[in-house]
Design a protein around this motif. Structure first.
Motif, PDB file in Angstrom:
ATOM      1  N   GLY A 119       0.368  -1.277   0.486  1.00 52.43           N
ATOM      2  CA  GLY A 119      -0.019  -0.410   0.199  1.00 52.43           C
ATOM      3  C   GLY A 119       0.898   1.276  -0.044  1.00 52.43           C
ATOM      4  N   MET A 120       1.833   1.416  -0.789  1.00 51.91           N
ATOM      5  CA  MET A 120       2.734   2.499  -0.828  1.00 51.91           C
ATOM      6  C   MET A 120       2.793   2.798  -2.499  1.00 51.91           C
ATOM      7  N   ASP A 121       3.886   3.796  -1.841  1.00 61.90           N
ATOM      8  CA  ASP A 121       3.948   4.404  -3.203  1.00 61.90           C
ATOM      9  C   ASP A 121       5.495   3.689  -3.664  1.00 61.90           C
ATOM     10  N   TYR A 122       5.433   3.540  -5.115  1.00 64.88           N
ATOM     11  CA  TYR A 122       6.466   3.109  -6.320  1.00 64.88           C
ATOM     12  C   TYR A 122       7.164   3.996  -6.876  1.00 64.88           C
ATOM     13  N   LYS A 141      21.758   3.607 -14.163  1.00 65.75           N
ATOM     14  CA  LYS A 141      21.621   5.295 -13.955  1.00 65.75           C
ATOM     15  C   LYS A 141      20.270   5.824 -14.269  1.00 65.75           C
ATOM     16  N   HIS A 142      19.032   5.220 -15.019  1.00 66.72           N
ATOM     17  CA  HIS A 142      18.179   6.083 -15.220  1.00 66.72           C
ATOM     18  C   HIS A 142      17.728   5.314 -13.911  1.00 66.72           C
ATOM     19  N   SER A 143      17.603   4.450 -13.651  1.00 64.76           N
ATOM     20  CA  SER A 143      16.599   3.862 -12.691  1.00 64.76           C
ATOM     21  C   SER A 143      16.488   5.352 -10.747  1.00 64.76           C
ATOM     22  N   PHE A 144      18.344   6.044 -11.436  1.00 66.82           N
ATOM     23  CA  PHE A 144      18.084   7.022 -10.262  1.00 66.82           C
ATOM     24  C   PHE A 144      17.921   7.891 -10.284  1.00 66.82           C
ATOM     25  N   HIS A 145      18.051   8.168 -12.085  1.00 68.89           N
ATOM     26  CA  HIS A 145      17.569   9.589 -13.016  1.00 68.89           C
ATOM     27  C   HIS A 145      15.755   9.338 -12.137  1.00 68.89           C
ATOM     28  N   ASN A 146      15.129   8.594 -11.799  1.00 67.33           N
ATOM     29  CA  ASN A 146      13.585   8.730 -11.478  1.00 67.33           C
ATOM     30  C   ASN A 146      13.573   9.302  -9.860  1.00 67.33           C
ATOM     31  N   VAL A 147      14.593   7.934  -9.373  1.00 68.83           N
ATOM     32  CA  VAL A 147      14.856   8.817  -8.222  1.00 68.83           C
ATOM     33  C   VAL A 147      14.685   9.586  -7.158  1.00 68.83           C
ATOM     34  N   ARG A 148      15.299  10.647  -8.050  1.00 68.96           N
ATOM     35  CA  ARG A 148      15.027  12.124  -8.143  1.00 68.96           C
ATOM     36  C   ARG A 148      13.911  12.945  -9.078  1.00 68.96           C
ATOM     37  N   ILE A 149      14.031  12.105 -10.140  1.00 69.39           N
ATOM     38  CA  ILE A 149      12.983  12.877  -9.703  1.00 69.39           C
ATOM     39  C   ILE A 149      11.519  13.009  -9.248  1.00 69.39           C
ATOM     40  N   LYS A 150      10.997  11.868  -8.449  1.00 69.29           N
ATOM     41  CA  LYS A 150      10.717  11.917  -7.237  1.00 69.29           C
ATOM     42  C   LYS A 150      10.704  13.022  -6.114  1.00 69.29           C
ATOM     43  N   LEU A 193       6.922   9.432  11.837  1.00 68.21           N
ATOM     44  CA  LEU A 193       7.043   9.985  10.413  1.00 68.21           C
ATOM     45  C   LEU A 193       6.385   9.445   9.505  1.00 68.21           C
ATOM     46  N   SER A 194       5.351  11.323   9.559  1.00 70.20           N
ATOM     47  CA  SER A 194       4.012  10.644   8.897  1.00 70.20           C
ATOM     48  C   SER A 194       4.186  10.935   7.554  1.00 70.20           C
ATOM     49  N   GLN A 195       5.236  11.278   6.852  1.00 68.66           N
ATOM     50  CA  GLN A 195       5.993  11.610   5.774  1.00 68.66           C
ATOM     51  C   GLN A 195       6.604  10.006   4.853  1.00 68.66           C
ATOM     52  N   ILE A 196       6.153   9.457   4.204  1.00 62.73           N
ATOM     53  CA  ILE A 196       7.021   8.478   3.234  1.00 62.73           C
ATOM     54  C   ILE A 196       6.971   8.459   2.015  1.00 62.73           C
ATOM     55  N   VAL A 197       8.335   8.911   1.345  1.00 59.59           N
ATOM     56  CA  VAL A 197       7.348   9.201  -0.263  1.00 59.59           C
ATOM     57  C   VAL A 197       7.902   8.068  -1.028  1.00 59.59           C
ATOM     58  N   GLY A 198       8.370   6.138  -0.613  1.00 61.41           N
ATOM     59  CA  GLY A 198       7.953   5.555  -1.324  1.00 61.41           C
ATOM     60  C   GLY A 198       9.550   4.400  -0.889  1.00 61.41           C
ATOM     61  N   VAL A 199       8.600   3.717  -1.612  1.00 59.89           N
ATOM     62  CA  VAL A 199       9.412   1.931  -2.331  1.00 59.89           C
ATOM     63  C   VAL A 199      10.640   2.000  -3.436  1.00 59.89           C
ATOM     64  N   VAL A 200      11.656   2.072  -2.891  1.00 60.94           N
ATOM     65  CA  VAL A 200      12.678   1.972  -4.359  1.00 60.94           C
ATOM     66  C   VAL A 200      12.949   0.352  -4.204  1.00 60.94           C
ATOM     67  N   LEU A 201      13.014   0.492  -5.369  1.00 65.30           N
ATOM     68  CA  LEU A 201      12.884  -1.894  -5.387  1.00 65.30           C
ATOM     69  C   LEU A 201      13.696  -2.304  -5.910  1.00 65.30           C
ATOM     70  N   ASN A 202      14.773  -2.520  -4.725  1.00 65.18           N
ATOM     71  CA  ASN A 202      16.187  -2.461  -5.480  1.00 65.18           C
ATOM     72  C   ASN A 202      16.616  -4.158  -5.786  1.00 65.18           C
ATOM     73  N   SER A 203      17.723  -5.008  -6.460  1.00 62.20           N
ATOM     74  CA  SER A 203      18.384  -5.835  -6.613  1.00 62.20           C
ATOM     75  C   SER A 203      17.006  -6.497  -7.875  1.00 62.20           C
ATOM     76  N   GLY A 262       4.250   9.940 -13.381  1.00 61.82           N
ATOM     77  CA  GLY A 262       3.402   9.401 -12.805  1.00 61.82           C
ATOM     78  C   GLY A 262       3.368   8.794 -11.408  1.00 61.82           C
ATOM     79  N   TYR A 263       4.773   8.655 -11.160  1.00 65.28           N
ATOM     80  CA  TYR A 263       4.709   7.452 -10.179  1.00 65.28           C
ATOM     81  C   TYR A 263       4.588   8.223  -8.967  1.00 65.28           C
ATOM     82  N   GLY A 264       4.129   7.906  -7.901  1.00 68.57           N
ATOM     83  CA  GLY A 264       3.819   8.706  -6.548  1.00 68.57           C
ATOM     84  C   GLY A 264       2.571   8.935  -5.920  1.00 68.57           C
TER      85      GLY A 264
END
Length: 470
Positions: A219-222, A251-260, A431-441, A459-461
């Protein structure tokens, strides 16, 4: 509607199959061990408990009429003739016969098993004597054949007993131990037990495999998926964006992390982010460092702080050896200045961590931790805190009191979904705010419909995960 149901069923079956394969990859050593245990167990059973036996046989013809000795028609046999064979069989295996054999052999117990059977549609009786040695079988069979007339004359008058085949000394055992067959059977039993175990694990072990699991189970943001990268050379353990040989999808995966992170920063005015995981070895430190680097490369002023005092790993991952002061030094010693702890490396400022010799929670409860974070908040656009895993210690919750938001790193098919939910629920209480989940490996699943292209995921998150108003 029926088509949708069939599609869902197909996906569920494929997902179960994938879980089975993943369980096998994780537990292949257990599977091998069970197969070996099965093989050894049945081999030992064959060695220790296999009884080699020998059988000596004799063939009799009991008859009331001379013609029955040479010709016997079972379809025309009278009731008397039919019972004659049964009576003779009973005599051969009777208690009286066994007593005679004991006397002849001078033993207290007959060292063999005695059986007598009629050959179908004939009046032939086959005597079988089975013993642990060829000599015992032959001796008992000979004793019976030599003394059967004594009993039959008393019990069966006007009956002739013709011995067609005398007992002989057995030349070979009835059966020999088959170690190869026993090993194969044991291996198959072990393999069957392994398959059953893997099925149970595949059905009942719930882990996170893809972004749908993040949204539906947790039930969390991706946020993004970081692809699985094979273990790098031991001389270069770090997996950093500015390192050599880094592929575009990583590199692209962390591009998405930065955008979020940028979206959350603009929308909620957050600047202090703690990055954690449920259990160790999910890759939170690697995600923390690369998140800081990708923000720094974009031009933001970023400080990465290692607050995982149980297992500080930022220094090792970034391969930096010339450390003078650490985050722990600042928290423990009021005379240590913030600028003494900061090291500039790879487009970002870093405050490394160090091992702690006392209870970390005692140090993290000190006011100096809040002072550290507040000083950094005033100077930097982003402050990234690498903290202890949630499920093991309360340390992360102490840091969470001073953070604005959090990112949870979940390694694909690693931690139990229930453990992740429990730890994140506890974090959410602080902590009331959690940005979401980074799915690793991440490794693409069989049933995944995701394309291999490079969508940027703007559109993520925006689901109803933690820290979002519905």
């Amino acid at each position: 509607m029926e088509s949708n149901n069939q599609d869902e069923m197909t996906i569920d079956l494929v997902k179960c199959f994938e879980n089975f394969l993943r369980a096998f990859k994780r537990m292949w050593k257990t599977v091998l061990l069970l197969v070996l245990i099965g093989m050894v167990a049945l081999e030992m059973k064959e060695i220790l408990f296999f009884n080699t036996t020998y059988t000596s046989e004799a063939v009799f013809v009991p008859s009331a009429d001379i013609e029955d000795t040479y010709y016997y028609d079972a379809t025309q046999a009278s009731g008397t003739k039919a019972t004659l064979v049964d009576t003779f069989n009973s005599i051969l295996t009777s208690k009286e016969m066994k007593n005679i054999v004991k006397d002849v052999l001078n033993v207290n117990k007959i060292p063999a098993k005695i059986s007598a059977t009629q050959v179908e549609n004939t009046n032939l009786v086959v005597l079988k004597v089975t013993g642990k040695s060829a000599q015992d079988a032959y001796n008992v069979a000979s004793a019976i054949t030599n003394n059967c007339d004594t009993l039959t004359k008393d019990a069966m008058q006007d009956v002739s007993i013709t011995l067609l085949d005398k007992p002989t000394m057995p030349q070979k055992a009835d059966a020999s131990p088959s170690y190869l067959l026993a090993g194969l059977k044991g291996g198959l039993i072990g393999l069957g037990a392994s398959v059953l175990l893997l099925i149970v694990v595949a059905v009942f072990r719930r882990t996170i495999l893809d972004k749908n699991d993040v949204r539906e189970i947790l039930g969390m943001d991706y946020i993004a998926k970081v692809p699985l990268v094979k273990k790098r050379h031991s001389n270069n353990p770090g997996l950093l964006l500015n390192g050599s040989g880094i592929k575009a999808d990583f590199k692209h995966s962390f591009h998405n992390v930065r955008i979020k992170m940028e979206q959350d920063h603009r929308k909620n005015k957050n600047s202090v982010y703690m990055i954690t995981s449920t259990v160790p070895n999910e890759g939170k430190t690697m995600v923390s460092i690369n998140t800081a680097i990708t923000l720094g490369q974009k031009g933001y002023k970023v400080c990465l702080v290692d607050l995982d005092m149980r297992n500080p790993s930022v220094e090792k991952t970034m391969r930096y050896a010339n450390i003078h002061r650490t985050s722990l030094d600042y928290i423990k010693d009021k005379d240590v200045k913030l600028e003494q702890c900061i090291v500039h490396k790879d487009d970002i400022d870093v405050i490394f961590g160090s091992d702690i010799s006392v209870d970390e929670s005692t140090e993290l409860s000190k006011p100096r931790l809040e002072n550290l974070i507040e000083e950094l908040r005033e100077v930097y656009d982003f402050v990234i805190l690498d903290v202890t895993p949630l499920y093991m210690m309360e340390d992360a919750l102490l840091v969470a009191k001073h953070a604005d938001s959090a990112v949870v790193v979940v390694k694909q098919d690693y931690a139990e979904a229930g453990d992740i939910l429990d730890s994140v629920d506890e974090l959410h209480d602080t902590l009331s705010q959690i940005v979401g989940v980074v799915l690793n490996s991440y490794k693409k699943t069989f049933y995944s419909s995701e394309s291999t292209g490079y969508g940027y995921g703007y559109g993520y998150g925006y689901g109803y995960g933690y820290g979002r108003s519905k």
